[in-house]
Motif scaffolding. Structure first.
Motif, mmCIF file in Angstrom:
data_model
loop_
_atom_site.group_PDB
_atom_site.id
_atom_site.type_symbol
_atom_site.label_atom_id
_atom_site.label_comp_id
_atom_site.label_asym_id
_atom_site.label_seq_id
_atom_site.Cartn_x
_atom_site.Cartn_y
_atom_site.Cartn_z
ATOM 1 N N ALA A 68 0.802 -1.221 0.000
ATOM 2 C CA ALA A 68 0.000 0.000 0.000
ATOM 3 C C ALA A 68 0.834 1.269 0.000
ATOM 4 O O ALA A 68 0.477 2.259 -0.661
ATOM 5 C CB ALA A 68 -0.939 -0.005 1.208
ATOM 6 N N GLU A 69 1.962 1.276 0.732
ATOM 7 C CA GLU A 69 2.742 2.504 0.860
ATOM 8 C C GLU A 69 4.006 2.507 0.000
ATOM 9 O O GLU A 69 4.373 3.533 -0.568
ATOM 10 C CB GLU A 69 3.100 2.740 2.329
ATOM 11 C CG GLU A 69 1.872 2.942 3.219
ATOM 12 C CD GLU A 69 2.256 3.334 4.629
ATOM 13 O OE1 GLU A 69 3.111 4.222 4.790
ATOM 14 O OE2 GLU A 69 1.691 2.743 5.580
ATOM 15 N N ALA A 70 4.661 1.356 -0.096
ATOM 16 C CA ALA A 70 5.884 1.290 -0.901
ATOM 17 C C ALA A 70 5.585 0.963 -2.362
ATOM 18 O O ALA A 70 6.474 1.059 -3.211
ATOM 19 C CB ALA A 70 6.841 0.254 -0.318
ATOM 20 N N GLY A 71 4.353 0.579 -2.661
ATOM 21 C CA GLY A 71 3.961 0.324 -4.046
ATOM 22 C C GLY A 71 4.516 -0.957 -4.651
ATOM 23 O O GLY A 71 4.560 -1.108 -5.874
ATOM 24 N N ILE A 72 4.902 -1.904 -3.805
ATOM 25 C CA ILE A 72 5.455 -3.159 -4.298
ATOM 26 C C ILE A 72 4.324 -4.052 -4.815
ATOM 27 O O ILE A 72 3.294 -4.204 -4.168
ATOM 28 C CB ILE A 72 6.243 -3.887 -3.192
ATOM 29 C CG1 ILE A 72 7.386 -2.996 -2.687
ATOM 30 C CG2 ILE A 72 6.764 -5.230 -3.688
ATOM 31 C CD1 ILE A 72 8.459 -2.715 -3.704
ATOM 32 N N ARG A 73 4.568 -4.657 -5.968
ATOM 33 C CA ARG A 73 3.580 -5.543 -6.578
ATOM 34 C C ARG A 73 4.106 -6.964 -6.758
ATOM 35 O O ARG A 73 3.393 -7.827 -7.272
ATOM 36 C CB ARG A 73 3.135 -4.984 -7.943
ATOM 37 C CG ARG A 73 2.410 -3.642 -7.852
ATOM 38 C CD ARG A 73 1.083 -3.800 -7.131
ATOM 39 N NE ARG A 73 0.368 -2.531 -6.965
ATOM 40 C CZ ARG A 73 0.427 -1.781 -5.874
ATOM 41 N NH1 ARG A 73 1.178 -2.175 -4.842
ATOM 42 N NH2 ARG A 73 -0.249 -0.673 -5.778
ATOM 43 N N GLN A 74 5.355 -7.208 -6.351
ATOM 44 C CA GLN A 74 5.958 -8.522 -6.511
ATOM 45 C C GLN A 74 6.607 -8.943 -5.193
ATOM 46 O O GLN A 74 7.310 -8.148 -4.565
ATOM 47 C CB GLN A 74 7.024 -8.495 -7.602
ATOM 48 C CG GLN A 74 6.510 -8.001 -8.953
ATOM 49 C CD GLN A 74 7.575 -8.178 -10.016
ATOM 50 O OE1 GLN A 74 7.483 -9.057 -10.874
ATOM 51 N NE2 GLN A 74 8.612 -7.347 -9.976
ATOM 52 N N SER B 110 -5.308 -7.876 -1.655
ATOM 53 C CA SER B 110 -6.394 -7.011 -1.190
ATOM 54 C C SER B 110 -6.072 -5.544 -1.450
ATOM 55 O O SER B 110 -6.973 -4.712 -1.537
ATOM 56 C CB SER B 110 -6.640 -7.234 0.303
ATOM 57 O OG SER B 110 -5.561 -6.729 1.085
ATOM 58 N N VAL B 111 -4.778 -5.226 -1.561
ATOM 59 C CA VAL B 111 -4.353 -3.860 -1.887
ATOM 60 C C VAL B 111 -4.342 -3.655 -3.392
ATOM 61 O O VAL B 111 -4.813 -2.639 -3.901
ATOM 62 C CB VAL B 111 -2.948 -3.581 -1.308
ATOM 63 C CG1 VAL B 111 -2.438 -2.206 -1.754
ATOM 64 C CG2 VAL B 111 -2.975 -3.670 0.206
ATOM 65 N N SER B 112 -3.805 -4.639 -4.108
ATOM 66 C CA SER B 112 -3.701 -4.539 -5.562
ATOM 67 C C SER B 112 -3.919 -5.911 -6.187
ATOM 68 O O SER B 112 -3.117 -6.821 -5.949
ATOM 69 C CB SER B 112 -2.334 -3.989 -5.967
ATOM 70 O OG SER B 112 -2.227 -3.923 -7.369
ATOM 71 N N ASP C 191 -3.946 -20.677 -8.356
ATOM 72 C CA ASP C 191 -5.002 -20.454 -9.347
ATOM 73 C C ASP C 191 -5.311 -18.977 -9.517
ATOM 74 O O ASP C 191 -6.421 -18.595 -9.863
ATOM 75 C CB ASP C 191 -6.277 -21.208 -8.956
ATOM 76 C CG ASP C 191 -6.780 -20.806 -7.567
ATOM 77 O OD1 ASP C 191 -6.107 -19.989 -6.916
ATOM 78 O OD2 ASP C 191 -7.833 -21.313 -7.165
ATOM 79 N N GLY C 192 -4.333 -18.134 -9.284
ATOM 80 C CA GLY C 192 -4.550 -16.695 -9.415
ATOM 81 C C GLY C 192 -4.796 -16.294 -10.857
ATOM 82 O O GLY C 192 -4.519 -17.041 -11.794
ATOM 83 N N SER C 193 -5.308 -15.101 -11.042
ATOM 84 C CA SER C 193 -5.534 -14.595 -12.386
ATOM 85 C C SER C 193 -4.196 -14.242 -13.021
ATOM 86 O O SER C 193 -3.196 -14.079 -12.328
ATOM 87 C CB SER C 193 -6.414 -13.348 -12.319
ATOM 88 O OG SER C 193 -5.698 -12.305 -11.677
ATOM 89 N N PRO C 194 -4.161 -14.104 -14.361
ATOM 90 C CA PRO C 194 -2.893 -13.715 -14.996
ATOM 91 C C PRO C 194 -2.336 -12.406 -14.452
ATOM 92 O O PRO C 194 -1.134 -12.203 -14.403
ATOM 93 C CB PRO C 194 -3.287 -13.590 -16.470
ATOM 94 C CG PRO C 194 -4.453 -14.509 -16.631
ATOM 95 C CD PRO C 194 -5.210 -14.403 -15.326
ATOM 96 N N ALA C 195 -3.223 -11.509 -14.027
ATOM 97 C CA ALA C 195 -2.758 -10.230 -13.489
ATOM 98 C C ALA C 195 -2.133 -10.397 -12.116
ATOM 99 O O ALA C 195 -1.163 -9.729 -11.776
ATOM 100 C CB ALA C 195 -3.925 -9.246 -13.417
#
Length: 265
Positions: free
Chosen positions: A63-69, A89-91, A114-118
């Motif tokens: 949420a704050e550092a913007g990490i997506r991986q 839940s954040v992204s 089983d996550g989505s491709p995104a």
């Protein structure tokens, strides 16, 4: 039941799962957990505080550092909520790679893949002592883009690594290929706040073939050389950005873990 899962011997991840109220453990794990709690009745408080730290750290990173991986090494039993759920839940496009060497963890993690491709989730069965193998795993390369920042999470695992394992060197080798803006989040076992009680728990682990290497504050600092500590720095896990959601009154002497988040410049 998988033949390669040793249900007759206690396992650190399953003891942890038992003590924090999970469902994926066996009689040997429950016997061990009960024995440890007799030696240190605050052990459940300590373990829940560690889990809460992980949740807060991941939420901060997303949420704050913007990490997506996220690369989570030493995953343990995927008790909910886990990293993919918190970051997702954040992204919804958050991607997570879990790494562990326990066959039971692999079996339980299969339902996460089983996550989505995104927002993809993957699992690597590997030992933390083989950072090159982890980084070369096709599952990692297919899930994470190492040209973009990654959060490396190493939660409550390095106290099971002895001096000859070179835990600091392993963490640095995992961080080396990650780009600027990546983060390291760790919780690190210590006996500095309740030496007698934690020492007795460590003896219970060692008696079951799981020796522990508990670290001082100065030794914990070694993991973060050349990194920028995120405030409040190296503190006991319950003091790392508490969010007021906990209902327990936690005393310092009931916590035997440092919690830290740091950024790679």
């Amino acid at each position: 039941m998988d033949e390669d899962i040793d249900t007759g011997s206690a396992h650190s991840a399953r003891i942890y799962d038992y003590i924090i109220g999970g469902r994926d453990h066996y009689p040997a794990d429950r016997e061990a957990g009960d024995a440890m709690c007799r030696e240190w009745p605050a052990l459940p408080v300590h373990m829940r505080a560690n889990r809460d730290f992980m949740n807060r750290a991941v939420r901060y990173l997303a949420a704050e550092a913007g990490i997506r991986q996220f690369l989570d090494v030493g995953t343990g039993i995927p008790t909910s909520p886990n990293i993919h759920e918190i970051a997702g839940s954040v992204s919804p496009d958050a991607r997570v790679v879990y790494v562990d060497n326990d066959p039971l963890v692999l079996r339980l993690a299969e339902g996460l893949l089983d996550g989505s491709p995104a927002g993809r989730t993957a699992y690597i069965e590997a030992d933390m002592r083989d950072p090159a193998g982890i980084l070369a795993a096709p599952e990692l390369r297919a899930t994470l883009d190492l040209s973009r920042p990654v959060a490396l999470t190493v939660i409550a695992i390095v106290h099971f690594m002895m001096d000859e394992d070179d835990a600091v060197g392993i963490v640095r080798r995992l961080l080396d290929p990650l780009p600027s803006g990546s983060h390291l989040a760790m919780s690190i076992g210590t006996a500095e706040f309740a030496p007698d009680e934690v020492g007795r728990v460590a003896r219970e682990y060692a008696a079951r073939g799981m020796p522990m290497r508990l670290r001082t504050f100065a030794e914990a600092e070694e993991f973060f050389a050349c990194l920028d500590l995120v405030a409040p720095g190296i503190v006991q896990v319950h003091k790392w950005r508490p969010d007021g959601t906990g209902t327990e009154v936690i005393r310092d002497e009931d916590i035997a873990m440092y919690g830290v988040v740091a950024r790679k410049p």
